[in-house]
Design a protein around this motif. Structure first.
Motif: not given
Length: 444
Positions: A136-155
């Motif tokens: 969440r700390r890293l994603g707040w400043n923007g998620i790299p496109e190649q990891h966005r789908a996995q990050a959203w599913k996790l969070m």
């Protein structure tokens, strides 16, 4: 012999001192027998015909050089030529060292920063057990496109943080969604109640209106998938059922997850659909359904009867703008513009109709990283910062112009840069007024 103090002419090419001393022992003063290869080592001959070295000899050189060099025959002279030629080659080697291809340094500045950011994010998201606080700390400043789908599913809580359990969880969730299709969608219309028929009709009317400017959502297969998941969500959540605006919330999820199964390719124009198989689309549809379900769970009272959650957010927005820009609030009131007239749409659709989808994805990186309060509490601060950006323009407008401006705020040329500025301003407001209701009490 000419003047001994006369400086020799500048040579075409000079040899190191140790080579000059070696060569002086191997050539003759006879100009006719002098090897041609040594011509570059001597200056022009003085008027009396005597040869003279390029550099004036020092004391050590005079002692080493014989007064009268011994005569040498042609054979020895040929040896001298060979040695002189080798010396000349040596000189060329000294002056032109072999080229060494050193590896180029990595790109500097922005490119290097982005690479570092991606590396840190990749390390966090590919851990055996993902740390949600770090993500969440890293994603707040923007998620790299190649990891966005996995990050959203996790969070959003769709997949577990433990990597060893994700495949099993995905298979189970997707199978459960397929069963829901059989139960609620793939049935005869005669078996549906009147309310279910009305809900299905409303969904099928709204789907063609969803993001019509985006080519992807004009594709027939995408429209069918979108309508199906919206209808099934409504059937499984009878307290709220389907409400206009929920269809917009599914569009970022659809774009992100479809791009992920297509290897990160751009899917906005819809041309990618020629490469998307039915099996791929079914997985994307199931993932969208479950993530939309988890997202709406924290803002469900936005879509229940009378939509109390949306009304609450509009009232908080008015109180907040009154505190930070009282002149703007007074002008809107004097002009006859109520916050509910323009802000209701902002809360109901979460600004999806104010920005292009690329900007919305960046906005949602921060909302999802905020946790449960991202789509409600923090969204109010974003709306306040967004409205106040146009304060000076709005205060110069009368009712008709102002009302039209608020319905179509000019953000077509906005990019991630403008969104990040907006998020920064919203964060400042949240630190000033967050958690202190007394600060939001209108002073009227």
């Amino acid at each position: 012999m000419g003047d001994t103090n006369e400086r020799p002419k500048t040579p075409t090419r000079s040899l190191p001192g140790f080579l000059r001393r070696s060569l002086r022992m191997n050539y003759s003063d006879d100009q006719e027998e002098k090897p041609e290869s040594l011509s570059v080592e001597t200056s022009a001959a003085p008027p009396n015909g005597e040869s003279k070295p390029i550099d004036a000899p020092g004391k050590d050189d005079e002692e080493e050089r014989p007064k009268s060099p011994p005569a040498i025959n042609r054979k020895e002279n040929e040896v001298g030529k060979s040695e002189a030629s080798n010396a000349d080659d040596t000189t060329a080697t000294v002056e032109q060292p072999p080229q060494i291809n050193f590896p180029r340094p990595p790109p500097q500045s922005l490119e290097r920063t982005v690479s570092y950011k991606q590396a840190v994010f990749e390390k966090a998201i590919r851990a055996d057990v993902v740390s949600m606080s770090d993500l969440r700390r890293l994603g707040w400043n923007g998620i790299p496109e190649q990891h966005r789908a996995q990050a959203w599913k996790l969070m959003l809580g769709y997949v577990p943080v433990n990597a060893s359990r994700r495949t099993q969880t995905l298979d189970r969730k997707r199978a459960e969604y397929r069963e829901a299709i059989k139960q609620h969608y793939d049935i005869d219309d005669d078996t549906r109640t009147l309310q279910e028929q009305e809900t299905l009709r409303q969904v099928l009317v709204d789907v063609p209106r969803t993001a019509p400017e985006v080519g992807l959502f004009r594709d027939a297969r995408i429209r069918k998938s979108l309508g199906r998941l919206l209808y099934i969500w409504a059937m499984r959540h009878p307290a709220s059922s389907y409400v206009q605006g929920i269809n917009d919330l599914a569009t970022p999820l659809m774009c992100v997850f479809l791009s992920d199964v297509c290897g990160g390719k751009d899917v906005m124009d819809g041309s990618i659909m020629e490469q998307v198989t039915d099996d791929m689309l079914k997985k994307v549809e199931a993932d969208c359904y479950w993530c939309l379900t988890n997202l709406l769970a924290v803002i469900q009272d936005h879509y229940t009867s009378d939509q109390p959650g949306v009304q609450r957010m509009v009232m908080r927005l008015e109180e907040l703008v009154t505190r930070i820009d009282a002149d703007l609030t007074a002008h809107l009131r004097d002009t006859g513009i109520e916050f509910m007239q323009f802000a209701f749409k902002w809360m109901n659709c979460l600004l999806l109709r104010e920005f292009n989808l690329q900007c919305v994805m960046r906005l949602w990186d921060t909302y999802i990283s905020e946790g449960d309060g991202g789509f409600e509490d923090f969204h109010v601060y974003v709306c306040a910062a967004f409205l106040c950006q146009f304060s000076s323009q709005l205060q110069a407008m009368e009712f008709d112009e102002l009302f039209g401006f608020m319905q179509h705020i000019p953000t077509d040329d906005w990019t991630d840069t403008e969104i990040e500025i907006l998020l920064s301003q919203a964060y400042v407001l949240s630190t000033l007024f967050g958690g202190s209701d007394a600060h939001l009490t209108s002073q009227r």
